[in-house]
Structures are given as structure tokens and as C-alpha cells.
Motif scaffolding. Structure first.
Motif, PDB file in Angstrom:
ATOM      1  N   ASN A 304      15.206  19.193 -11.994  1.00 49.08           N
ATOM      2  CA  ASN A 304      14.643  18.615 -13.216  1.00 49.08           C
ATOM      3  C   ASN A 304      15.774  18.012 -14.031  1.00 49.08           C
ATOM      4  OD1 ASN A 304      12.649  20.930 -12.401  1.00 49.08           O
ATOM      5  ND2 ASN A 304      11.480  19.533 -13.696  1.00 49.08           N
ATOM      6  N   ASP A 456      10.282  13.418 -23.972  1.00 50.00           N
ATOM      7  CA  ASP A 456       9.143  12.495 -23.935  1.00 50.00           C
ATOM      8  C   ASP A 456       9.414  11.334 -22.990  1.00 50.00           C
ATOM      9  OD1 ASP A 456       7.869  14.078 -25.776  1.00 50.00           O
ATOM     10  OD2 ASP A 456       8.346  12.803 -27.505  1.00 50.00           O
ATOM     11  N   LEU A 459       8.828  12.257 -19.374  1.00 49.14           N
ATOM     12  CA  LEU A 459       7.400  12.442 -19.127  1.00 49.14           C
ATOM     13  C   LEU A 459       6.662  11.115 -18.956  1.00 49.14           C
ATOM     14  CD1 LEU A 459       6.669  15.367 -21.611  1.00 49.14           C
ATOM     15  CD2 LEU A 459       6.550  15.461 -19.115  1.00 49.14           C
ATOM     16  N   HIS A 460       7.249  10.023 -19.451  1.00 47.03           N
ATOM     17  CA  HIS A 460       6.607   8.716 -19.334  1.00 47.03           C
ATOM     18  C   HIS A 460       7.138   7.902 -18.155  1.00 47.03           C
ATOM     19  CE1 HIS A 460       5.153   9.560 -23.428  1.00 47.03           C
ATOM     20  NE2 HIS A 460       4.222   8.657 -23.161  1.00 47.03           N
ATOM     21  N   ARG A 466       2.848  13.622  -9.506  1.00 47.33           N
ATOM     22  CA  ARG A 466       2.160  14.810 -10.013  1.00 47.33           C
ATOM     23  C   ARG A 466       1.476  14.497 -11.347  1.00 47.33           C
ATOM     24  NH1 ARG A 466       4.439  19.476  -7.444  1.00 47.33           N
ATOM     25  NH2 ARG A 466       4.269  20.837  -9.255  1.00 47.33           N
ATOM     26  N   LYS A 468       0.497  14.707 -15.203  1.00 47.80           N
ATOM     27  CA  LYS A 468       1.257  15.030 -16.408  1.00 47.80           C
ATOM     28  C   LYS A 468       0.326  15.648 -17.450  1.00 47.80           C
ATOM     29  CE  LYS A 468       4.988  13.195 -14.658  1.00 47.80           C
ATOM     30  NZ  LYS A 468       4.414  12.823 -13.356  1.00 47.80           N
ATOM     31  N   HIS A 469       0.801  16.692 -18.096  1.00 46.17           N
ATOM     32  CA  HIS A 469       0.009  17.405 -19.092  1.00 46.17           C
ATOM     33  C   HIS A 469       0.627  17.225 -20.474  1.00 46.17           C
ATOM     34  CE1 HIS A 469      -0.747  19.395 -15.211  1.00 46.17           C
ATOM     35  NE2 HIS A 469      -1.939  19.674 -15.681  1.00 46.17           N
ATOM     36  N   ALA A 472       3.329  19.543 -21.602  1.00 46.52           N
ATOM     37  CA  ALA A 472       4.667  19.475 -21.021  1.00 46.52           C
ATOM     38  C   ALA A 472       5.712  19.033 -22.038  1.00 46.52           C
ATOM     39  CB  ALA A 472       4.681  18.529 -19.824  1.00 46.52           C
ATOM     40  N   GLN A 478       5.804  23.932 -18.303  1.00 43.69           N
ATOM     41  CA  GLN A 478       4.986  22.821 -17.840  1.00 43.69           C
ATOM     42  C   GLN A 478       5.841  21.596 -17.556  1.00 43.69           C
ATOM     43  OE1 GLN A 478       1.516  23.394 -17.407  1.00 43.69           O
ATOM     44  NE2 GLN A 478       1.876  21.624 -16.089  1.00 43.69           N
ATOM     45  N   TYR A 479       6.895  21.408 -18.339  1.00 51.09           N
ATOM     46  CA  TYR A 479       7.818  20.289 -18.117  1.00 51.09           C
ATOM     47  C   TYR A 479       8.435  20.396 -16.723  1.00 51.09           C
ATOM     48  CZ  TYR A 479      11.783  17.099 -18.743  1.00 51.09           C
ATOM     49  OH  TYR A 479      12.696  16.079 -18.585  1.00 51.09           O
ATOM     50  N   ASP A 482       5.705  19.539 -14.126  1.00 54.03           N
ATOM     51  CA  ASP A 482       5.235  18.151 -14.121  1.00 54.03           C
ATOM     52  C   ASP A 482       6.299  17.151 -13.706  1.00 54.03           C
ATOM     53  OD1 ASP A 482       2.894  19.222 -15.043  1.00 54.03           O
ATOM     54  OD2 ASP A 482       2.870  18.162 -16.963  1.00 54.03           O
ATOM     55  N   THR A 483       7.567  17.438 -13.998  1.00 52.57           N
ATOM     56  CA  THR A 483       8.628  16.446 -13.771  1.00 52.57           C
ATOM     57  C   THR A 483       9.571  16.822 -12.638  1.00 52.57           C
ATOM     58  OG1 THR A 483      10.178  17.420 -15.377  1.00 52.57           O
ATOM     59  CG2 THR A 483       8.557  15.839 -16.223  1.00 52.57           C
TER      60      THR A 483
END
Length: 553
Positions: A304, A456, A459-460, A466, A468-469, A472, A478-479, A482-483
Motif C-alpha cells: 500500500n 483521498d 483512492l481516486h 477492487r 472502493k468504499h 476507506a 478499509q484503505y 481497497d488500495t
């Protein structure tokens, strides 16, 4: 004294598979001229006739293509001539497997660091021979890097946030902050496992490029009652079929050795009839041996990251500094990387989305926005800091999708299936956040860009497939989920004690071994390439000592 590097014109034994005879005979046939296959072949050639079958091309054809400055472009190249073959795991994580002489050492971030002492002990390896084998590798491919501003700042920041002690420059795996080796020299030229072929006896080795092994051939062994490997079938780039057989040399034990990597080795075993009976029969493959553990235990260390735009220029660097924490996470970094224009545009668009979402005021100052807009220039002014989870504990599996060896199999890694892996990721991300906020990195930070904005941003970005929530952005758990990215340190599929024995011989099969990262149950050290190269040399020496009167060189 460092050896002089041999390049392609002096590798008289390096040939296209289209020039191979229809039938040939060798003492050892190595499937895969990768990170372990090259040092293994070079070593075995000191006492036997060796054939290496590599499905990819030569890194010497275009050295600039794999230089430090072209790192991102080389791992983003999906053309037919690329040195990598992309695949997507069933977890929705983008990945790739090497397709070149030198294997993963042609594509990776170049960090060179040995395995931890515990890994070597648990493997049951001869520590003296391990040391000699590492040194043999290091004379050719390992260099002490010159630290510049970004890497130095990360080094100081890690110490500031408590990743201690500071161990300076060392190849050894030591808890704390250290500077490791690199396979990039001071000019940014990459030195790969293929360079280790400079140790080979050119009279006793032949390396065929673009040689794709279709299957290993077996016959019944009357003494053991089980299958015995005696040859391979391979295709050249023109689609012509060739056969290579093991020599019958009396007391000498000729062997076929799989060194095709964590994806290739279990795949070729299955295509050859070694694997779970039901799965093989479903693909119409004749079963040579029911071996349900082939393809099991697949693992990939989750990675990550945070990207950190800088208000001041940074050097181009890949991994040199590493933080080895005491809670099971490794912190690494790179900076100033050149990226393809489409990716630069994607990053710029993502920054704009983060800075001004749904009409809300921009999170960044005009100065920051102007700097981010410059990302259309395909060199990222800033750094990327990543964390890698040790182990990991989470395991998955590999299955065939087709019987074409050119096709990728289906691979599942089950990232963060084990809660302990997720816990380590969270702690690693907390360390990265503290590092980003450290005094040491302050000159490389926009004051108006908080860490939350960096979260942020990631996340974009379209970094994986996967879902994205929303949570996250506020939950590191959650981060991480998701990432998650690959760090290309996948392993397993032919593990010791499950598929191969302690001598890397395939259990229940004669004249067949697997010597590569597919045999590992965990990734050694911060980065595995040093140990995979060492293993090729180590096992080459062991095999020669078993079958030949051989003194170490």
C-alpha cells in the motif's frame, strides 16, 4: 574484484530458439532463464552440459529500455515485445510476470538485500555456502547506491519516527533503518541475473530465447514405480516444435529443473500432468502423478502506498532506503519517476477531483494546483512511499484456465484474508503517515496539502480493480483493503515439504526439481531477488557436488 560484464555479442551461447535442432541432448535442462535459472545454469555449466529454455527475449537488445529512468515505462509496456506479461489476480489486483532472460531482475525496482538469518536457518541451508553464494552474486550485480536528497530525507524521517536503530549501508537484513544494495549502477544501468551467465563455461551451455516449453516428458521408472522426467517439448517463435532429452551418462544423474517462477513452475507441472487429478482431467491432461498441492499456497506480499507531491525538485530514485519495523512491515520509497503520458493525465485528473469535489472549495492553494497541473509533464515531482507486509500469512491458489502455456493461469492471493496481515498493513500505513509529517520531509511537503488529501488522491486513482468504499478515506483497515497493490514478490505453488523435498526434488518423480521462488512459503528479506539468485548458485553447487568431482570457483 568486480567481474567485467559480458554483453550479448560475447554470449556465444545465446541464440534464438528458431536455430535449435529438432532434437538435442543435455545433462541438465533448465526451464526458465530467470532470476534463479541464470545463476543455476552458469554454475552447472562448470561440470556438465546445460540447456536453458527461456520464453522471453534478451535484455541486452535495448539496455536503455530497462534503465532506472525508464522503470515505470518498462513495467507499463504491454506490447508483444515487452519483457513482462500482465495478469490480473482474481482479487482484482493488477500484476505482471517476467518474460525475459534474467526474469524479474529485468523489471523490478532493483533493491538488493539478503534474507533474514531466521529464514536461512529455517530453510536448513548451509550458512557458509549461503554466504559464499551471495558473495558470488554480488561481485557482478550489486552496488552501493549514492543517496541524494529524497532518499536521505526518508532515511532521516524513518529514524525520527522511531524505526531504529540506524544500520547504515548493508546487504544484511537488520531491524531498523538501513541503506541496501541496488542492481542499478551509478549511471542508472540495470544489472540483471542474466549478467551472471558471464560465469558460465561457454563450451557447455546453450541458452535458447523465445523457447516456450509445452510440457515435460515422463516415462515409468521401473525401480521406483513412479514417473521419471526424460525430456521436454518446446516451441520456437515461429511455432516449430523441438525436443530436448536428458543424456544417459551412467552414474551421472541428468535432470530437468524448473526455474520458471511462482506462476510458471506450477503451471508447467500441471500442463505436464503433475497436479490435482480432477483439475487436470477437466482440462484433458493425462495425469502422470496426482499431486494436489501443486498450485496451492500462492501468496503475494500486499503493498500500500502514498504519493507525496513536492514543491521542490527531487532526484530520480528507486528503492535505496528501507525501514524494517519490529511489527512486520517494511517501508520503502522512490522518487522523481518518469511515467507515461496517459498515467500522468490520470493522476492530474485525480488531483483535480480531490481538490474540488462536488463544487466544494479546493483543498489546495493556487500554488499547489499549479504544481499538480504540471503532471502533464511525464515526470512526477515528488515521491512515493510504500509499505510491504511481511510473510504474508494469507494464502491462495493457482489453477489452469487453458492448456496453452502462453496463457496466464488463474491466480488467487487472498490479500488480507488473515487478520494479522491487515493489522501489519495498518501499522505500516501509520508509520508512513508519521513519516510524511516528519520534520525530515517537511521541505518536500506542501503545507496546504494534509495527509488526508494524499489518502483521498490514492483512492481516486485507477490502481486496481477492487471496489472502493467511502469509509476507506477514514479507516486505514478499509484503505489497505481497497488500495492494495502487488510488490511483485509472489511466491508459493511448489512449496518445500508439499511439492518438493528439502533438496528441491519433486516428490514422487525422478530427475525433476524445482528451484525458484515457487518453493518459498514466505518472501525472504525486504526484497527476494538477492536470495533467489543466491539459491540458483547454492543449488548449482550442491547438485555438482552430488554428481561430479567439482571444486568451487
Amino acid at each position: 574484484m568486480r567481474m567485467l560484464r559480458r554483453v550479448a555479442p560475447y554470449y556465444t551461447f545465446l541464440k534464438e530458439a528458431t536455430s535449435a535442432p529438432v532434437v538435442s541432448v543435455y545433462d541438465y535442462i533448465i526451464i526458465g532463464g530467470g532470476t534463479s535459472g541464470c545463476p543455476l545454469a552458469a554454475t552447472l555449466s562448470q561440470g556438465a552440459n546445460v540447456l536453458v529454455l527461456e520464453r522471453g527475449g534478451s535484455p541486452y537488445t535495448d539496455p536503455d529500455k530497462i534503465s532506472l529512468h525508464n522503470f515505470i515505462n518498462s513495467i507499463s509496456d504491454v506490447s508483444a515485445s515487452s519483457f513482462m506479461q500482465p495478469f490480473v489476480s482474481t482479487d482484482g489486483v493488477l500484476n505482471s510476470r517476467a518474460r525475459a532472460l534474467g526474469g524479474g531482475s529485468v523489471l523490478n525496482a532493483g533493491f538488493y538485500s539478503r534474507a533474514e538469518a531466521q529464514f536461512i536457518k529455517e530453510a536448513g541451508w548451509d550458512e557458509r555456502l549461503v554466504e559464499e553464494s551471495y558473495e558470488w552474486v554480488e561481485k557482478v550485480v550489486a552496488f552501493e547506491p549514492k543517496l541524494m536528497q529524497w532518499q536521505s530525507a526518508v532515511r532521516d524521517g524513518l529514524r525520527e519516527v522511531g524505526v531504529l536503530p540506524y544500520n547504515g549501508f548493508t546487504y544484511d537484513h537488520l531491524v531498523g533503518t538501513k541503506i541496501g544494495g541496488s542492481i542499478f549502477d551509478e549511471k542508472g544501468n540495470r544489472h540483471t541475473a542474466a549478467d551472471l551467465l558471464g560465469y558460465a563455461d561457454p563450451r557447455r551451455i546453450c541458452v535458447y530465447l523465445h523457447a516456450t516449453v509445452q510440457q515435460i516428458l515422463f516415462q515409468d521408472n521401473k525401480e521406483s514405480g513412479g514417473p521419471q522426467a526424460f525430456g521436454v517439448i518446446f516451441k520456437d517463435a515461429a511455432g516449430m516444435i523441438h525436443r530436448a532429452y536428458l543424456s544417459k551418462t551412467g552414474k551421472k544423474k541428468s535432470e530437468i529443473i524448473l526455474s520458471a517462477g511462482a506462476i510458471g513452475s506450477p503451471q508447467i507441472l500441471m500442463l505436464s500432468g503433475i497436479g490435482p487429478t480432477q483439475h487436470l482431467q477437466a482440462h484433458g491432461i493425462k495425469v502422470a502423478l496426482d499431486q494436489p498441492m501443486v498450485g496451492q499456497g500462492m501468496a503475494d506480499n500486499p503493498m500500500n502506498a502514498l504519493a507525496v507531491p513536492s514543491p521542490v525538485p527531487v532526484e530520480v530514485s528507486l528503492v535505496q532506503t528501507v525501514g524494517i519495523t519490529n511489527f512486520g512491515s517494511y517501508i520503502e520509497t522512490g522518487s522523481g519517476l518518469s511515467i507515461s503520458l496517459p498515467w500522468a493525465q490520470k493522476i492530474q485528473t485525480s488531483f483535480e477531483m480531490v481538490s474540488n469535489q462536488s463544487g466544494h472549495p479546493s483543498k489546495f492553494s493556487q500554488e499547489v494546483n499549479a504544481s499538480l497541473a504540471s503532471l502533464a509533464n511525464p515526470t512526477f515531482q515528488g515521491g512515493v512511499i510504500v509499505e510491504k507486509v511481511v510473510g504474508p500469512l494469507s494464502r491462495g491458489h493457482l489453477e489452469l484456465l487453458t492448456t496453452d502455456p502462453n496463457d496466464n493461469p488463474s491466480v488467487t492471493f487472498n490479500y488480507f484474508k488473515e487478520p494479522e496481515d491487515l493489522k501489519k498493513c495498518v501499522e505500516g500505513m501509520k508509520t508512513i503517515i508519521d513519516l510524511v509529517d516528519s520534520e525530515a520531509l517537511s521541505r518536500f511537503r506542501y503545507k496546504s496539502m494534509p495527509v488526508q488529501a494524499l489518502i483521498d488522491l490514492v483512492l481516486h486513482l485507477p490502481i486496481n480493480l477492487r471496489p472502493k468504499h467511502v469509509s476507506a478515506a477514514f479507516s486505514l483497515e478499509q484503505y489497505c483493503i481497497d488500495t492494495v497493490l502487488t510488490i511483485w514478490h509472489y511466491h508459493g505453488g511448489c512449496q518445500i515439504g508439499k511439492v518438493v523435498d528439502d533438496d528441491y526434488k519433486v516428490m514422487g518423480v525422478d530427475a525433476l526439481r524445482v528451484i525458484d521462488g515457487s518453493t518459498f512459503s514466505a518472501s525472504p528479506g525486504t526484497n527476494p531477488q538477492a536470495t533467489v539468485m543466491m539459491l540458483g548458485r547454492y543449488m548449482g553447487l550442491k547438485i555438482l557436488s552430488e554428481n561430479f568431482s567439482f571444486g568451487r570457483k
